[in-house]
Scaffold this motif. Structure first.
Motif, PDB file in Angstrom:
ATOM      1  N   VAL A   1     -76.169 -22.871  47.869  1.00  0.00           N
ATOM      2  CA  VAL A   1     -76.921 -24.088  47.592  1.00  0.00           C
ATOM      3  C   VAL A   1     -76.270 -24.317  45.985  1.00  0.00           C
ATOM      4  CG1 VAL A   1     -79.073 -25.330  46.752  1.00  0.00           C
ATOM      5  CG2 VAL A   1     -79.061 -23.651  48.908  1.00  0.00           C
ATOM      6  N   LYS A   2     -75.627 -25.575  45.841  1.00  0.00           N
ATOM      7  CA  LYS A   2     -74.927 -25.861  44.966  1.00  0.00           C
ATOM      8  C   LYS A   2     -75.880 -27.157  44.290  1.00  0.00           C
ATOM      9  CE  LYS A   2     -71.318 -23.556  45.022  1.00  0.00           C
ATOM     10  NZ  LYS A   2     -70.737 -22.425  44.022  1.00  0.00           N
ATOM     11  N   THR A   3     -76.125 -27.553  42.764  1.00  0.00           N
ATOM     12  CA  THR A   3     -76.453 -28.490  42.162  1.00  0.00           C
ATOM     13  C   THR A   3     -75.606 -29.334  41.715  1.00  0.00           C
ATOM     14  OG1 THR A   3     -78.464 -27.244  41.680  1.00  0.00           O
ATOM     15  CG2 THR A   3     -78.402 -29.198  40.401  1.00  0.00           C
TER      16      THR A   3
ATOM     17  N   LYS B   1     -88.043 -39.149  57.922  1.00  0.00           N
ATOM     18  CA  LYS B   1     -87.603 -38.996  56.554  1.00  0.00           C
ATOM     19  C   LYS B   1     -86.470 -38.076  56.529  1.00  0.00           C
ATOM     20  CE  LYS B   1     -89.567 -39.172  52.207  1.00  0.00           C
ATOM     21  NZ  LYS B   1     -90.746 -38.898  51.191  1.00  0.00           N
ATOM     22  N   LYS B   2     -85.216 -38.691  56.190  1.00  0.00           N
ATOM     23  CA  LYS B   2     -84.155 -37.705  55.824  1.00  0.00           C
ATOM     24  C   LYS B   2     -84.005 -37.481  54.496  1.00  0.00           C
ATOM     25  CE  LYS B   2     -80.005 -39.404  58.761  1.00  0.00           C
ATOM     26  NZ  LYS B   2     -78.922 -40.107  58.683  1.00  0.00           N
ATOM     27  N   SER B   3     -83.522 -36.161  54.255  1.00  0.00           N
ATOM     28  CA  SER B   3     -83.551 -35.562  52.870  1.00  0.00           C
ATOM     29  C   SER B   3     -82.376 -36.318  52.234  1.00  0.00           C
ATOM     30  CB  SER B   3     -83.369 -34.271  52.869  1.00  0.00           C
ATOM     31  OG  SER B   3     -82.211 -33.603  53.342  1.00  0.00           O
ATOM     32  N   TYR B   4     -82.393 -36.070  50.907  1.00  0.00           N
ATOM     33  CA  TYR B   4     -81.320 -36.779  50.308  1.00  0.00           C
ATOM     34  C   TYR B   4     -80.020 -36.092  50.504  1.00  0.00           C
ATOM     35  CZ  TYR B   4     -84.357 -39.089  47.182  1.00  0.00           C
ATOM     36  OH  TYR B   4     -85.247 -40.118  46.555  1.00  0.00           O
ATOM     37  N   GLY B   5     -80.163 -34.693  50.701  1.00  0.00           N
ATOM     38  CA  GLY B   5     -79.132 -33.827  50.913  1.00  0.00           C
ATOM     39  C   GLY B   5     -78.297 -34.309  52.412  1.00  0.00           C
TER      40      GLY B   5
END
Length: 62
Positions: free
Chosen positions: A5-7, A32-36
């Motif tokens: 997981v990268k930020t 609901k879709k996640s932002y990712g």
């Protein structure tokens, strides 16, 4: 990325756009879709539009 997981940092306006997209997808599809996931879908579409292949990208990264 091998599952890591990268930020990343984005401008606040991008967060506002993601909020609106998330609300739109929730209204349209009922989930609901996640932002990712939204970002992944958008980047995948852009990648395809440019005619790039994942293998080509992996060679550039390596």
């Amino acid at each position: 990325m091998n599952g890591e997981v990268k930020t990343i940092a984005v401008n606040p306006i991008v967060i506002k756009m993601l909020e609106k997209l998330q609300a739109y997808y929730h209204y349209r599809n009922g989930e609901k879709k996640s932002y990712g996931k939204i970002i992944e879908d958008l980047v995948t579409a852009e990648f395809s539009a440019l005619g790039l292949e994942l293998d080509e990208l992996q060679e550039v990264i390596a």
